[in-house]
Design a protein around this motif. Structure first.
Motif, PDB file in Angstrom:
ATOM      1  N   HIS A 120       0.831  -1.203   0.000  1.00  0.00           N
ATOM      2  CA  HIS A 120       0.000   0.000   0.000  1.00  0.00           C
ATOM      3  C   HIS A 120       0.865   1.252   0.000  1.00  0.00           C
ATOM      4  O   HIS A 120       0.529   2.258  -0.635  1.00  0.00           O
ATOM      5  CB  HIS A 120      -0.926  -0.002   1.217  1.00  0.00           C
ATOM      6  N   GLY A 121       1.984   1.199   0.710  1.00  0.00           N
ATOM      7  CA  GLY A 121       2.896   2.343   0.741  1.00  0.00           C
ATOM      8  C   GLY A 121       3.450   2.662  -0.629  1.00  0.00           C
ATOM      9  O   GLY A 121       3.598   3.836  -1.004  1.00  0.00           O
ATOM     10  N   GLU A 122       3.753   1.631  -1.421  1.00  0.00           N
ATOM     11  CA  GLU A 122       4.282   1.846  -2.765  1.00  0.00           C
ATOM     12  C   GLU A 122       3.206   2.408  -3.697  1.00  0.00           C
ATOM     13  O   GLU A 122       3.499   3.250  -4.558  1.00  0.00           O
ATOM     14  CB  GLU A 122       4.840   0.527  -3.308  1.00  0.00           C
ATOM     15  N   ILE A 123       1.979   1.943  -3.520  1.00  0.00           N
ATOM     16  CA  ILE A 123       0.863   2.494  -4.299  1.00  0.00           C
ATOM     17  C   ILE A 123       0.733   3.985  -4.031  1.00  0.00           C
ATOM     18  O   ILE A 123       0.611   4.797  -4.953  1.00  0.00           O
ATOM     19  CB  ILE A 123      -0.453   1.775  -3.946  1.00  0.00           C
ATOM     20  N   MET A 124       0.802   4.350  -2.755  1.00  0.00           N
ATOM     21  CA  MET A 124       0.659   5.751  -2.367  1.00  0.00           C
ATOM     22  C   MET A 124       1.845   6.595  -2.839  1.00  0.00           C
ATOM     23  O   MET A 124       1.679   7.761  -3.193  1.00  0.00           O
ATOM     24  CB  MET A 124       0.499   5.848  -0.851  1.00  0.00           C
ATOM     25  N   SER A 125       3.035   6.011  -2.860  1.00  0.00           N
ATOM     26  CA  SER A 125       4.226   6.758  -3.288  1.00  0.00           C
ATOM     27  C   SER A 125       4.088   7.239  -4.719  1.00  0.00           C
ATOM     28  O   SER A 125       4.383   8.402  -5.030  1.00  0.00           O
ATOM     29  CB  SER A 125       5.483   5.890  -3.153  1.00  0.00           C
ATOM     30  N   PHE A 126       3.658   6.345  -5.612  1.00  0.00           N
ATOM     31  CA  PHE A 126       3.496   6.778  -7.003  1.00  0.00           C
ATOM     32  C   PHE A 126       2.413   7.840  -7.114  1.00  0.00           C
ATOM     33  O   PHE A 126       2.600   8.858  -7.797  1.00  0.00           O
ATOM     34  CB  PHE A 126       3.147   5.610  -7.928  1.00  0.00           C
ATOM     35  N   LEU A 127       1.265   7.617  -6.471  1.00  0.00           N
ATOM     36  CA  LEU A 127       0.171   8.575  -6.608  1.00  0.00           C
ATOM     37  C   LEU A 127       0.537   9.929  -6.019  1.00  0.00           C
ATOM     38  O   LEU A 127       0.087  10.974  -6.512  1.00  0.00           O
ATOM     39  CB  LEU A 127      -1.095   8.023  -5.946  1.00  0.00           C
ATOM     40  N   ASN A 128       1.367   9.944  -4.989  1.00  0.00           N
ATOM     41  CA  ASN A 128       1.820  11.220  -4.440  1.00  0.00           C
ATOM     42  C   ASN A 128       2.658  11.974  -5.468  1.00  0.00           C
ATOM     43  O   ASN A 128       2.473  13.184  -5.677  1.00  0.00           O
ATOM     44  CB  ASN A 128       2.631  10.993  -3.161  1.00  0.00           C
ATOM     45  N   LEU A 129       3.573  11.249  -6.143  1.00  0.00           N
ATOM     46  CA  LEU A 129       4.370  11.876  -7.192  1.00  0.00           C
ATOM     47  C   LEU A 129       3.481  12.342  -8.343  1.00  0.00           C
ATOM     48  O   LEU A 129       3.669  13.434  -8.889  1.00  0.00           O
ATOM     49  CB  LEU A 129       5.418  10.892  -7.716  1.00  0.00           C
TER      50      LEU A 129
ATOM     51  N   ASP B 205       0.300  13.164  -8.241  1.00  0.00           N
ATOM     52  CA  ASP B 205      -0.437  14.359  -7.810  1.00  0.00           C
ATOM     53  C   ASP B 205       0.420  15.608  -7.944  1.00  0.00           C
ATOM     54  O   ASP B 205      -0.019  16.648  -8.460  1.00  0.00           O
ATOM     55  CB  ASP B 205      -0.872  14.212  -6.349  1.00  0.00           C
ATOM     56  N   MET B 206       1.667  15.510  -7.472  1.00  0.00           N
ATOM     57  CA  MET B 206       2.574  16.658  -7.538  1.00  0.00           C
ATOM     58  C   MET B 206       2.787  17.109  -8.978  1.00  0.00           C
ATOM     59  O   MET B 206       2.725  18.309  -9.286  1.00  0.00           O
ATOM     60  CB  MET B 206       3.921  16.286  -6.906  1.00  0.00           C
ATOM     61  N   MET B 207       3.029  16.143  -9.858  1.00  0.00           N
ATOM     62  CA  MET B 207       3.289  16.493 -11.252  1.00  0.00           C
ATOM     63  C   MET B 207       2.050  17.086 -11.912  1.00  0.00           C
ATOM     64  O   MET B 207       2.135  18.107 -12.609  1.00  0.00           O
ATOM     65  CB  MET B 207       3.773  15.255 -12.017  1.00  0.00           C
ATOM     66  N   ARG B 208       0.904  16.483 -11.691  1.00  0.00           N
ATOM     67  CA  ARG B 208      -0.307  16.953 -12.364  1.00  0.00           C
ATOM     68  C   ARG B 208      -0.741  18.333 -11.877  1.00  0.00           C
ATOM     69  O   ARG B 208      -1.275  19.133 -12.641  1.00  0.00           O
ATOM     70  CB  ARG B 208      -1.431  15.921 -12.202  1.00  0.00           C
ATOM     71  N   VAL B 209      -0.487  18.638 -10.599  1.00  0.00           N
ATOM     72  CA  VAL B 209      -0.767  19.991 -10.112  1.00  0.00           C
ATOM     73  C   VAL B 209       0.136  20.995 -10.825  1.00  0.00           C
ATOM     74  O   VAL B 209      -0.312  22.054 -11.269  1.00  0.00           O
ATOM     75  CB  VAL B 209      -0.584  20.073  -8.585  1.00  0.00           C
ATOM     76  N   SER B 210       1.421  20.649 -10.972  1.00  0.00           N
ATOM     77  CA  SER B 210       2.353  21.568 -11.633  1.00  0.00           C
ATOM     78  C   SER B 210       2.020  21.730 -13.116  1.00  0.00           C
ATOM     79  O   SER B 210       2.319  22.763 -13.712  1.00  0.00           O
ATOM     80  CB  SER B 210       3.797  21.081 -11.459  1.00  0.00           C
TER      81      SER B 210
END
Length: 363
Positions: free
Chosen positions: A302-311, A313-318
């Motif tokens: 689950h931590g690895e799933i969240m790690s990608f989605l966090n990245l 999210d950051m990219m798509r906001v930018s």
């Protein structure tokens, strides 16, 4: 032999791939398929020799014989259907991306852990034996210390609505960029300390081409390129201090070659004889986790799933490629997350310095 019974939600292309795989996988059976259109579900069932078909997802989730649900619907429905599976007490593998953003993924994972129900992402490359063969080469230092990784992926998906329409979760990053980015983190055995990225958008507003430069601890670097408007060779090269590893296809590796610094090939790896197509391994490991009561697989936590989605999210906001769906991040969300991560890293760094100081004193 007792068969492990699978239920498939969705009757699209990826669900067909899964049905074809399970047909050939010993000890597994697709028992039922569900679609919003009963006739489409029935046609799918007939094509693959599946016993049951349902005209609603709820009907399949009420079937007491289903032991694992595969969610193969469009991206924007993943979170909702994952929650339905959990509430019904059905373990589930959700096609990637697990959800479209961190907020909805966190909701799904929290609910699954509260209810004690297995939930995972059908990220098939994280289970592929060839990926672990490469990891073994890295661990044995056959190419020395890894310094740089480059990975590319591209498919002409310009006519696929699920990729080009934001209202359907359309995003080249979420659809295919996930593969090389996740692979880089797997081979680096870390999340990046920082990254820089750019994208080109379609007229619809969906990201279609992206470049990502990732910085890791120890001066290690990775670059990723992905596109949904052209076919590419999808290669990945891992450069070390003593050589390199060339992977033929980061999306579905069938060959990996190891070269020394003199360009001599010193090893080649290929799939084993029992290999079907690569999709089978995620189901085998999900079954193993379910049998022993684990909430996740060790191959893709689950931590690895969240790690990608966090990245992501950051990219798509930018890039300003926010989707018109629930849970999408804001710049304020990203700032708050980065501050939390920075504080965690600071505390870890201080703890490491304190440990080293204590060890020095003990000597």
């Amino acid at each position: 032999m007792i068969t492990f019974k699978i239920g498939i939600l969705g009757a699209g292309h990826i669900s067909e791939k899964i049905a074809e795989t399970i047909e050939k996988l010993e000890g597994f059976e697709v028992l039922a398929v569900a679609a919003r259109d009963a006739e489409r579900a029935a046609a799918f069932a007939e094509k693959f020799g599946i016993q049951k078909s349902y005209g609603s997802y709820d009907e399949l989730l009420a079937d007491p014989d289903i032991e694992l649900v595969y969610v193969g619907t469009i991206n924007t429905t993943h979170a909702e259907l994952a929650k339905k599976c959990i509430e019904a007490g059905k373990p589930a593998l959700v096609e990637k991306p697990f959800t479209c953003n961190v907020k909805t993924a966190e909701e799904v994972i929290t609910l699954a852990r509260q209810k004690g129900v297995f939930i995972g992402e059908a990220m098939w490359t994280k289970y592929h034996p060839m990926m672990y063969t490469v990891l073994d080469v890295i661990a044995k230092k056959l190419i020395g210390e890894v310094r740089y990784i480059e990975a590319h992926i591209g498919y002409n998906l310009i006519k696929r609505e699920r990729v080009v329409k934001p209202e359907l979760g359309g995003s080249a990053l979420l659809d295919i960029g996930i593969y090389p980015i996740d692979a880089v983190m797997m081979f680096m055995n870390a999340t990046p300390l920082s990254l820089n990225s750019n994208c080109m958008k379609l007229e619809t507003g969906a990201d279609a081409i992206g470049t990502v430069l990732m910085n890791f601890s120890g001066g290690r670097v990775a670059s990723v390129y992905f596109t949904s408007v052209a076919d590419m060779n999808n290669t990945c090269i891992i450069y070390g201090t003593k050589g390199r590893i060339e992977i033929d296809n980061i999306n579905c590796p069938e060959k990996a070659e190891v070269f020394d610094n003199n360009n001599n090939r010193i090893a080649q790896m290929n799939p084993n004889d029992r290999y079907i197509n690569g999709y089978e391994y995620q189901f085998i490991e999900a079954r193993n986790a379910i049998i022993i009561g684990k909430p996740e697989t060790p191959q893709h936590t689950h931590g690895e799933i969240m790690s990608f989605l966090n990245l992501a999210d950051m990219m798509r906001v930018s890039w300003n490629t926010i989707l018109p769906i629930e849970g999408e991040p804001t710049p304020e969300d990203i700032k708050e997350r980065n501050e939390r991560i920075a504080e965690i890293l600071r505390q870890r760094h201080e703890a490491e310095l304190a440990k080293k100081a204590a060890e020095a004193d003990a000597e």
